[in-house]
Structure formats: structure tokens, C-alpha cells
Motif scaffolding. Structure first.
Motif, PDB file in Angstrom:
ATOM      1  N   GLY A 188       8.111  11.810   1.338  1.00  0.00           N
ATOM      2  CA  GLY A 188       7.876  12.547  -0.048  1.00  0.00           C
ATOM      3  C   GLY A 188       8.017  11.623  -1.184  1.00  0.00           C
ATOM      4  O   GLY A 188       7.819  10.560  -1.262  1.00  0.00           O
ATOM      5  N   PHE A 189       8.366  12.463  -2.276  1.00  0.00           N
ATOM      6  CA  PHE A 189       8.535  11.839  -3.421  1.00  0.00           C
ATOM      7  C   PHE A 189       9.555  12.138  -4.239  1.00  0.00           C
ATOM      8  O   PHE A 189      10.533  13.228  -3.815  1.00  0.00           O
ATOM      9  N   GLN A 190      10.308  11.448  -5.244  1.00  0.00           N
ATOM     10  CA  GLN A 190      11.553  11.759  -5.870  1.00  0.00           C
ATOM     11  C   GLN A 190      11.372  11.175  -7.262  1.00  0.00           C
ATOM     12  O   GLN A 190      10.871  10.089  -7.496  1.00  0.00           O
ATOM     13  N   ILE A 191      11.606  12.279  -8.260  1.00  0.00           N
ATOM     14  CA  ILE A 191      11.649  11.929  -9.754  1.00  0.00           C
ATOM     15  C   ILE A 191      12.768  11.197 -10.039  1.00  0.00           C
ATOM     16  O   ILE A 191      13.916  11.454  -9.722  1.00  0.00           O
ATOM     17  N   PRO A 194       0.797  -1.469   0.212  1.00  0.00           N
ATOM     18  CA  PRO A 194      -0.077  -0.005   0.236  1.00  0.00           C
ATOM     19  C   PRO A 194       0.925   1.243   0.133  1.00  0.00           C
ATOM     20  O   PRO A 194       1.962   1.384   0.579  1.00  0.00           O
ATOM     21  N   LEU A 195       0.459   2.208  -0.995  1.00  0.00           N
ATOM     22  CA  LEU A 195       1.318   3.446  -0.955  1.00  0.00           C
ATOM     23  C   LEU A 195       1.154   4.307   0.501  1.00  0.00           C
ATOM     24  O   LEU A 195      -0.008   4.623   0.823  1.00  0.00           O
ATOM     25  N   SER A 196       2.165   4.630   0.932  1.00  0.00           N
ATOM     26  CA  SER A 196       2.196   5.305   2.336  1.00  0.00           C
ATOM     27  C   SER A 196       2.304   6.702   2.151  1.00  0.00           C
ATOM     28  O   SER A 196       1.856   7.787   2.829  1.00  0.00           O
ATOM     29  N   PHE A 197       2.820   7.469   1.005  1.00  0.00           N
ATOM     30  CA  PHE A 197       2.514   8.713   0.554  1.00  0.00           C
ATOM     31  C   PHE A 197       1.862   9.084  -0.397  1.00  0.00           C
ATOM     32  O   PHE A 197       1.990   8.581  -1.554  1.00  0.00           O
ATOM     33  N   ARG A 198       0.528   9.684  -0.154  1.00  0.00           N
ATOM     34  CA  ARG A 198      -0.602   9.661  -1.142  1.00  0.00           C
ATOM     35  C   ARG A 198      -1.008  11.210  -1.351  1.00  0.00           C
ATOM     36  O   ARG A 198      -0.666  11.944  -0.460  1.00  0.00           O
ATOM     37  N   PRO A 199      -1.299  11.548  -2.567  1.00  0.00           N
ATOM     38  CA  PRO A 199      -1.583  13.071  -2.866  1.00  0.00           C
ATOM     39  C   PRO A 199      -2.903  13.207  -1.902  1.00  0.00           C
ATOM     40  O   PRO A 199      -3.847  12.461  -1.895  1.00  0.00           O
ATOM     41  N   LEU A 200      -3.196  14.351  -1.396  1.00  0.00           N
ATOM     42  CA  LEU A 200      -4.017  14.904  -0.534  1.00  0.00           C
ATOM     43  C   LEU A 200      -4.808  15.841  -1.455  1.00  0.00           C
ATOM     44  O   LEU A 200      -4.478  17.271  -1.916  1.00  0.00           O
ATOM     45  N   LEU A 201      -5.928  15.558  -1.872  1.00  0.00           N
ATOM     46  CA  LEU A 201      -6.809  16.265  -3.122  1.00  0.00           C
ATOM     47  C   LEU A 201      -7.905  16.957  -2.640  1.00  0.00           C
ATOM     48  O   LEU A 201      -8.493  17.968  -3.295  1.00  0.00           O
ATOM     49  N   TYR A 202      -8.366  16.952  -1.399  1.00  0.00           N
ATOM     50  CA  TYR A 202      -9.311  17.789  -0.922  1.00  0.00           C
ATOM     51  C   TYR A 202      -9.128  17.944   0.677  1.00  0.00           C
ATOM     52  O   TYR A 202      -8.872  16.748   1.525  1.00  0.00           O
ATOM     53  N   VAL A 203      -9.460  19.236   1.015  1.00  0.00           N
ATOM     54  CA  VAL A 203      -9.408  19.557   2.540  1.00  0.00           C
ATOM     55  C   VAL A 203     -10.650  20.417   2.811  1.00  0.00           C
ATOM     56  O   VAL A 203     -10.670  21.617   2.386  1.00  0.00           O
ATOM     57  N   ALA A 204     -11.696  19.789   3.510  1.00  0.00           N
ATOM     58  CA  ALA A 204     -12.868  20.565   3.651  1.00  0.00           C
ATOM     59  C   ALA A 204     -12.613  21.854   4.569  1.00  0.00           C
ATOM     60  O   ALA A 204     -13.081  23.020   4.127  1.00  0.00           O
ATOM     61  N   ASP A 205     -11.739  21.756   5.580  1.00  0.00           N
ATOM     62  CA  ASP A 205     -11.495  22.817   6.513  1.00  0.00           C
ATOM     63  C   ASP A 205     -10.152  22.767   7.094  1.00  0.00           C
ATOM     64  O   ASP A 205      -9.758  21.871   7.567  1.00  0.00           O
TER      65      ASP A 205
END
Length: 215
Positions: free
Chosen positions: A187-190, A6-17
Motif C-alpha cells: 500500500g502507501f504511506q504518507i 518500477p513502481l509495484s503499487f500503482r493506482p487502479l484507475l478503471y475496471v470495466a467489469d
């Protein structure tokens, strides 16, 4: 069925508050298609969602997927393949809590897609991908489903814990224009950049940064 980490670093696409604290809630969700390439969505009083749900204590994500599909659809999973993962932060009126929904998505096959049995009060719909993207409540589900069409598509990077971002050409994967990204808890690395032009590479790299720097 494929093995996966399972991917442990995931994009966060929405924060309501932005001021709210969100409780982590990992979950497994199925992308189920019929022969006409329509996708199954579940309609509840609170909106439209992909089939699936939150992980129970002691479960791994595949067990969560199988249980949730059985509960929500009355169906048996015969095959699944891990796709992508992304997060969405919002309030749950059902649980009356603020959750960071850690969505892990699986391309899922059922033993039988006919005579499915929704939970009481729920309704099932087979809809076109574009319609599903429009009606789904959660942005991580919209994003995952969006990877099945569009000019930039994302695939799991099976040799690394990460993704391959590629341009599409006439509906086909273009391996001459891609960026390979490794992910970890920090984080991520290209790792790799290929392109037939600087503009194509820049376009892909910009998309990667816009996506993951939200996380």
C-alpha cells in the motif's frame, strides 16, 4: 536515460467489469512531444493510445519501450525518463482477453520525430495535451498525460519508491504545498505533509486517498 525501480503499487484507475478476472500485463509507454508541445498518439481500429505495449518474456521495461517504439513508429529511442505508473482493467479485442494493463510511462525522445512509420492499419497524430486526454481510450494514459497540467500534479519521488503530490501556482511547482508518499507492495504511506494552510494539506491528502484506495 535514468535508472529506476518500477513502481509495484500503482493506482487502479478503471475496471470495466468488477466480476471479471483480469490477467496482469505489464507494459511500457512513451510520452513523445514535438517542439510545439503536442503529444504523439497512435490511432488503431480499437481506439487511440500512447505509443508502446506489453512486456515480452525476458525483457525489462526499458527494453520493452525501445522495441515497441521501433515496431510502432519505425524510430529509435535516444533518451527516456521514468515518470509514473497506473493500471487499467479492460477487455482487449486484439488478444480477446481481459487484461489488467500495468502501464509504466516514460518521457521519451526519438532520434528523429519526422517521417515516422506506423504499423499497417495504424495512424499517427500530433495533438494538444487536452485533446489527447479526451480521445485516449485508457484511463491510466489519460491520468498520466493529465499530470502535465492541472492544479495538482504528481512527480516521481526519486528518493523513495513513490510520488510527490504538489499544488501548482501559475504553472510552477509549489514546494510549500506538497505531500510525499512512499509505496510498496502492501500500500502507501504518507511520509511528509507541507502546506501554507490546513485546507491545502487536506486537499492534497484527500486526493492521495481517493487515488490509491481504488487500487
Amino acid at each position: 536515460m535514468n535508472s529506476f525501480v518500477p513502481l509495484s503499487f500503482r493506482p487502479l484507475l478503471y475496471v470495466a467489469d468488477q466480476k471479471q478476472q483480469y490477467q496482469s500485463r505489464p507494459g511500457a509507454y512513451g510520452l513523445i512531444f514535438d517542439p510545439q508541445r503536442k503529444v504523439l498518439v497512435v490511432e488503431e481500429d480499437s481506439g487511440f493510445f500512447l505509443p508502446g505495449g506489453g512486456q515480452d518474456p525476458g525483457e525489462d521495461l526499458t527494453e520493452t519501450l525501445i522495441r515497441e517504439i521501433r515496431e510502432e513508429l519505425g524510430a529509435s529511442v535516444t533518451e527516456f525518463n521514468y515518470l509514473l505508473a497506473a493500471d487499467d482493467c479492460r477487455y482487449s479485442p486484439v488478444y480477446q482477453r481481459h487484461f489488467r494493463i500495468e502501464g509504466h510511462y516514460f518521457l521519451t525522445r526519438l532520434e528523429n520525430i519526422h517521417n515516422l512509420t506506423p504499423e499497417p492499419g495504424a495512424r499517427l497524430h500530433w495533438v494538444e495535451v487536452e485533446e489527447a486526454i479526451s480521445c485516449l481510450n485508457r484511463y491510466n494514459e489519460k491520468w498520466q498525460l493529465g499530470q502535465f497540467h492541472g492544479e495538482i500534479q504528481i512527480f516521481p519521488g526519486y528518493s523513495t519508491n513513490g510520488y510527490v503530490f504538489c499544488l501548482m501556482h501559475n504553472g510552477q511547482y509549489d514546494d510549500k504545498n506538497l505531500v510525499r508518499v512512499a509505496l510498496n507492495e502492501h500500500g502507501f504511506q504518507i511520509l511528509e505533509k507541507n502546506g501554507t494552510s490546513t485546507a491545502n494539506v487536506d486537499r492534497l491528502v484527500t486526493y492521495v486517498h481517493q487515488l490509491f484506495l481504488k487500487s
